[in-house]
Structures are given as structure tokens and as C-alpha cells.
Design an enzyme around this catalytic site. Structure first.
Site: not given
Ligand code: RIB
Ligand code: CA
Length: 340
Positions: A260
Site C-alpha cells: 500500500h
Molecule cells: O490500509 C492500508 C494501510 O494500513 C497502510 O498504510 C498499512 O501500513 C496499514 O496501516
């Protein structure tokens, strides 16, 4: 909704960047790539926030990332330990007790600064002679607190890139969120902060699950990583990259952990890899609703908010992964030389 297009970045490298994150596995890898790509990214500092882990553990992990570089000029500043307006939300422990999938990176040598994330952000953004880019990869608590009390700082922000939210990553009638059925983790953890920040008058590019799900650390990419990351540190970094794979797979069955937080950084490095749309967005801040933390396209009174560029396509996932892998393997290589 605007037309699908490329974002006109007009970047003037190197970009001055502050990384604000909740330093679990993908935030950690994002910091490594940012530091490694110093021709394009002048990382000014790291601010931390509650989220994947407690803010103390996030700070510790950010320090561990910095330990892999000889950069005394880059420091870590601890930020919010709870959401802006509501009590702490329960997370899903996606990155395990230490935020790094249980991978033991040792004790950090770097220590956080005494001044808070708020003080650091305010002073740095105020004093800058080049506008600052904010790379936000956790709940947006620090930024909401900062700009609600110092709105004049907005003038000195070049671009805000955010990982958060989800619109429709899997098509109709499927699970959309990764923490609840409807909400993405970062926005769920502090919906008031997300709603406030998405309404700010600054250029903002958002990376929801719709696009982050297009970059997965799947078995094929893991094999590629194993073929270049052969040292002990390299194996640990593979562990960190795959830290959330069980949780991610249990929810989405994409075949591995999702990178992500790397996407907003990749956008700063190569905006041409992405496509998106300009939209007015708001966040559901009703804590009694099952839609709490959900991102919505505005069709109501919030239409007068500024537009956000929402990225929904990664055109070359292989090229994106190559940037991550090249950077991570350079970090492992440099550190094996240091140790030898
Ligand atoms: O939903 C994804 C996010 O949530 C990312 O920033 C990951 O690090 C988790 O914290
Ligand atoms: Ca994060």
C-alpha cells in the site's frame, strides 16, 4: 467526477519530502525506498503516528529504517498516539506485535528527537525556502492537528500524497474495506482527520485500496526478491515486505502482501505510472454507523470542498515492483559492505 487522466506533476527534483507514517511493514519499506532514491527525494524527516502499532513502536521502526543509512541529517519525530477527536479504534494487528511481521531488526541506534511531530512539521514547513511534499502513509491525525491550528502553513505545501480509503476495489457486492467491510484502515483509524485533510486547499493525490491492490508481493515477486536479496539482512527485508501477507490473504486472496504505502512514494518518483480522476471526497465520521471511515464521492453540501486527484490505476505493476526491489537490494548491499 473528472476525466481519467495523468496527473500533471511538473516536478522539480529533488523534492523536499516529509514522511508521516505509522511505521508498520509497508511504511518501513517506503522509508527505505525514499532514502535510497536521494536523487529524486530529499527526505527532510519522518513523523510518526498511532496506527498499525503504538506510536512508540512506529517511532522505533522509523529509527530502525534510518539505521540502514548514514544520514544524520534525517530525524524521527514522534506524533499523535490517539486519533484527533475519537477514542482509539481497534486495528487488525496486520503487521504483528512489532509492526514488522515479527522480523527482528535489532535495537535501534537512532533515537527520536525531543521535539514533537507537530513542532517539527510546523517549524520545517514554516521555514522552508522550497515547498514541502507530504507523504502520508498512516492515519492523518498529525496533519489534521497541524493544519487546523496553523492554516497559513498550507501555502508552503507543494503536494500531499496519501495512502488511504477505498471506493470499489473488488467490484460491486464484494468486501471493499480492509478493516471493516466498508472502510480502509488509515481512514477508519481517524475518520475526522481524514475528512478534514481531504477538504484542505492543497494539491492532494489519494491512493485508495482500488490502486494499492494492484501491487502485491506475490510468490513470483518473492522469488525475484530471493534471487537478489541473499544476505541475512536481505532475508529480513523479504520478511518485512511480506509481513502482512496472512492478514491480506485472509481478506482478499490476492496472493501476497500488498505494498500500500509504497504507491504514493512511487508517484513522486514516476507519476506516469498512474492514472486517476479528480473528485470531491468526504469521509463518514459517524461512529455509530457501519460505514464509519468510509470514503464517499460528495454529492451534497460538501461539493464546495477542493478536489482530490484519486488514483485508481497502476499501469505497470512490474515496473513499480522493480523500483522497490532495486532500492531494497541496494540497501541490503550497502549494509553488507558496511558490516564486512
Ligand atoms: O490500509 C492500508 C494501510 O494500513 C497502510 O498504510 C498499512 O501500513 C496499514 O496501516
Ligand atoms: Ca501505514
Amino acid at each position: 467526477m473528472g476525466e481519467e487522466n495523468l496527473y500533471d506533476s511538473g516536478y522539480n527534483y529533488p523534492l523536499s519530502v516529509i514522511h508521516d507514517g505509522d511505521h508498520g511493514g509497508d511504511d518501513f519499506i517506503t522509508t527505505l525506498v525514499a532514502l535510497q532514491r536521494s536523487n529524486e527525494i530529499n527526505l527532510l524527516g519522518i513523523t510518526t503516528c498511532h496506527g498499525n502499532v503504538s506510536v512508540n513502536t512506529a517511532t522505533r521502526n522509523a529509527c530502525l529504517a534510518l539505521d540502514l543509512f548514514d544520514r544524520r541529517d534525517v530525524n524521527v519525530f514522534e506524533g499523535a498516539d490517539v486519533p484527533w477527536k475519537i477514542p482509539s479504534q481497534r486495528g487488525d494487528n496486520a503487521f504483528g506485535f512489532n509492526g514488522l511481521g515479527g522480523v527482528d531488526m535489532g535495537e535501534p541506534k537512532k533515537t527520536p528527537q525531543n521535539s514533537s511531530a507537530q513542532e517539527y512539521l510546523a517549524n520545517t514547513i514554516q521555514a522552508t525556502d522550497k515547498k514541502v511534499n507530504l507523504l502520508a502513509t498512516g492515519p492523518l491525525t498529525n496533519l489534521a492537528q497541524l493544519f487546523s491550528s496553523n492554516p497559513s502553513l498550507l501555502e508552503n505545501v507543494e503536494l500531499l500524497t496519501i495512502m488511504g480509503g477505498c471506493l470499489n476495489p473488488l467490484g460491486p457486492n464484494k468486501r471493499q474495506g480492509n478493516i471493516t467491510k466498508h472502510a480502509e484502515f488509515n481512514f477508519y483509524m481517524d475518520p475526522d482527520a481524514a475528512d478534514f485533510v481531504l477538504g484542505l486547499e492543497i494539491p492532494t493525490v489519494l491512493f485508495p485500496l482500488d490502486v494499492t491492490h494492484q501491487l502485491v508481493f506475490n510468490e513470483n515477486r518473492k522469488q525475484m526478491a530471493r534471487s537478489v536479496l541473499k544476505t541475512e539482512l536481505g532475508e529480513k527485508l523479504i520478511g518485512v515486505m511480506g509481513a502482512a501477507e496472512n492478514v491480506d490473504d485472509s481478506k482478499f486472496e490476492l496472493g501476497g502482501a500488498i505494498f500500500h504505502d509504497a504507491l504514493p512514494l512511487l508517484f513522486l518518483l514516476k507519476p506516469e505510472l498512474f492514472r486517476g480522476k479528480s473528485m470531491h471526497l468526504s469521509i463518514n465520521t459517524d461512529s455509530n454507523s457501519e460505514y464509519h471511515g468510509q470514503i464517499r464521492e460528495c454529492r451534497d453540501e460538501k461539493m464546495n470542498r477542493s478536489q482530490v486527484f484519486l488514483v485508481d490505476q497502476l499501469t505497470d505493476p512490474g515496473g513499480a515492483f522493480e523500483i522497490i526491489l532495486t532500492s531494497v537490494s541496494a540497501v541490503a548491499e550497502q549494509n553488507s559492505r558496511t558490516v564486512a
